[in-house]
Design a protein around this motif. Sequence first.
Motif, short mmCIF file in Angstrom:
data_model
loop_
_atom_site.label_atom_id
_atom_site.label_comp_id
_atom_site.label_asym_id
_atom_site.label_seq_id
_atom_site.Cartn_x
_atom_site.Cartn_y
_atom_site.Cartn_z
N LYS B 32 -11.83 5.71 -28.80
CA LYS B 32 -11.79 6.95 -28.03
C LYS B 32 -10.41 7.56 -28.19
O LYS B 32 -9.41 6.96 -27.83
CB LYS B 32 -12.06 6.68 -26.55
CG LYS B 32 -11.90 7.90 -25.66
CD LYS B 32 -12.94 8.95 -25.93
CE LYS B 32 -12.63 10.26 -25.22
NZ LYS B 32 -13.60 11.31 -25.59
N LEU B 73 -16.38 4.84 -20.74
CA LEU B 73 -17.23 4.92 -21.93
C LEU B 73 -18.59 4.29 -21.65
O LEU B 73 -19.58 4.59 -22.31
CB LEU B 73 -16.56 4.21 -23.12
CG LEU B 73 -15.42 4.98 -23.79
CD1 LEU B 73 -14.55 4.05 -24.62
CD2 LEU B 73 -15.98 6.11 -24.65
N TYR B 78 -17.01 9.44 -20.57
CA TYR B 78 -16.51 9.77 -21.90
C TYR B 78 -17.52 9.30 -22.93
O TYR B 78 -18.22 8.32 -22.71
CB TYR B 78 -15.18 9.06 -22.18
CG TYR B 78 -14.04 9.40 -21.27
CD1 TYR B 78 -13.87 10.69 -20.76
CD2 TYR B 78 -13.11 8.43 -20.92
CE1 TYR B 78 -12.80 10.99 -19.92
CE2 TYR B 78 -12.04 8.73 -20.08
CZ TYR B 78 -11.89 10.01 -19.59
OH TYR B 78 -10.84 10.31 -18.75
#
Lengths: 216, 351
Positions: B32, B73, B78
Motif C-alpha cells: 500500500k 486493508l 484502503y
Amino acid sequence: MELLVETWEYVAENADRFQQAALVHLGLSFGALAIAMLIFIPLGVLASMGGRLTANIVGAVAAVRVIPSLAVILLLLPVYGLGWRPALIALTLLAGPPLVVNTDVGLRGVDAATLEAATGLGMTRSQRFWRVKLPLALPVIVTGVRTAAVEVIGSATLAAFVGAGGLGLFITSGITLLDERMLLAGAIAVTILALLTEWALARLEGRVTPPGTARA
Amino acid sequence: MTNARSSPTPRHPDTPTPPSGATQIRFERVTKQFDNGEGARPAVDDVSLTIEPGEFVVLIGPSGCGKTTLLKLINRLYDPTSGVVLVDGTPSQDLPGPDLRRHMGYVIQQGGLFPHYTVEKNIAVVPNLLGWEKARTRARVDELLELVGLPPGEYRHRYPSQLSGGQQQRVGIARAVAASPGTLLMDEPFGALDAITRSRLQEELRALTNRLGQTVVFVTHDIDEAVLLADRIAVMREGRVEQYDTPTEIIMRPCNRFVADLVGADDLLRRLSLVGALAAMVPLDSDDGIGEDEITVDVPIRVRHVLSLLLESGAPRVIVRQDGVPVGYLDLPAIQAVSIPHYDGADDALG
Ligand SMILES: Nc1ncnc2c1ncn2[C@@H]1O[C@H](COP(=O)(O)OP(=O)(O)OP(=O)(O)O)[C@@H](O)[C@H]1O
Ligand SMILES: [Mg+2]
C-alpha cells in the motif's frame, strides 16, 4: 417618551393595516428564506465536496454578496415590474451566502475520525451523510439560517420601494409624510420580528447541538 | 459458529457473500503506497501473511510502521496498491465494502464515537444497519454495557462527551462487537485505560473471542499485552513483517536484533516475565512421583513468577498443573534453558 405613546396609539388606530403589513412582511421574508434554503443548502453540500467546484460556488456566492439588495431589486424591476416578485427574488439571493458558506463549513468541519468510524462500521456513503455528517453539521447550518433570516427580515423593508408592501410601507410613508410615529412604528416592528426570529432560531440551534459539543 | 445472520438488502446472486463466521484473512504480496510524493516508502510493503479462522493475531511495531494501514486493508478502508487481500479466499475487492465491514467489527484508534448519539445508539449502529429488531438490540446493548463495566442504567443515555476517555474506548469496543461479527479488527483499543480495567478487559476479550471463535486482528504497542492475548504476533517495521510467530517463539527465538530489542529479549527477567510456564517446563513422566508437599502452580502463569516461588521456598522444583492435572515441572536448569535468547544473526542489520 411622548413619541412612543403616540406611536403606540397610531398602531392601535391602524391595527388592521398594521397586521396586514406585518403578515406580508413575514410572508415575504419566510417565503424567500424557504426558497433560499431549498436552493442554497444543497449548493453548500455540493461546495463541501471539494475540488474546483467548491472554489467556483464559493466565489460566485461571494460575488453576489457584494451587490446591495436595493440594487438587486432595482435591477429586477425592468424584468418583473413592480410588485412582490422582484422583492422575493432579491431577498432569496440575499439569503444565499450565509446558507452556502455555513453549510460548506459545517459539513467540512465534521471530525475525520467520526466519519471513518461510520464507514468502518459499514455505513454506505448516503447513510454516512444522512446519519452522521449532516446531523453533526446541523448546528452550523442553523447558524447560517439564523443569519440569513435576520438579514432577510431587515431587508424586506425595502420591498415597499417596489410596491410589495410589508412593514417598510410605514417607514417609506413616514419619511414621505414626515410622520415620525409612522416611521417609528414600522422600524420597531421590523426590529421585534428580527429579534424574535433570532431568538427562535437560536433555540433551535441549541436543540440540534449534541450535549457537550457546543462550539465556544 | 452458529451465528445465523440475515442481511436486509437482497444481494445480487453474482456478488460474493461476505463472510459471517470466523474468517480466514490472507495477504498475498500486498503493498500500500500513499501518494506522499516521490520516493516515499510504502506504508505496507510486500506483505504476505495468513490469519487463520478463529486466530487471535496481534500486530506490533513502532509508530508509523504500518499497523493501522495493514488493518484497514482488511476491511477495505484502503485497497492495496498491488497484491491482494483474500477474505475466506475471495479477493476483498470483489466484496462490497459496506457489507463486508458490517461483518467485521472495527475499533478505530482515535475513538471515533458518534458525538450526536447516546451510548446506546452508538452501540446499536451495526445492529440497526443489519435491521435487528428493537428488543433484541436493546438487550444486546445492556449485555455489552455490563460486559465493558458500564452499568446500563447509568450510562445508556449519556453522550460520548459525558464520558471519560477510557469509558469512551470501552463503548467503542462494545460497538465493535455488538453484532457478534466473525472478525474483529481492533486498533489499540485499550490505549487509554488504566492497568486494572485494561487487564480485566483483556481477559474479557480473550474469553469472548475464545467462546465465539472469532478471528481477531489486534494492534498494540505493548509487548506484554501482545504476549498475553496473541495466538500469533506479527512484528512490523517500516511496512514489512519482520517475524510472524507464536509469542513463545518470538520471545525465545527472535529472528533478528530488531525483534529481540522490541521484546526486550536481552533483559533476562523481562523475558522470563513473558514466557509462559507451559513453554518452559519439563514434561512429567507418568512414573514421576509427586511429593505431598511440593509446590504446585496452575497455568497460565509466567516463568518469572515460578522463579520467585523457587527462590523464596528453596524447593528444588515447582509442579505445573493444567486443568488441575500435573503436566510438568520447572526447576532452575529448566528456567536457565529459556533464559538465553537465540536469534539468527543472519539478517542482523543493526549489529
Ligand atoms: N491516509 C494516509 N495518507 C498518507 N499517508 C499515510 C496515511 N495513513 C498513514 N500514512 C503513512 O503511512 C505510514 C504508516 O502509517 P500507519 O498509520 O499504518 O502507522 P501505525 O503503525 O498504525 O502507527 P501508530 O502506531 O502511530 O498508530 C506512516 O508513515 C504514515 O505517515
Ligand atoms: Mg496506528
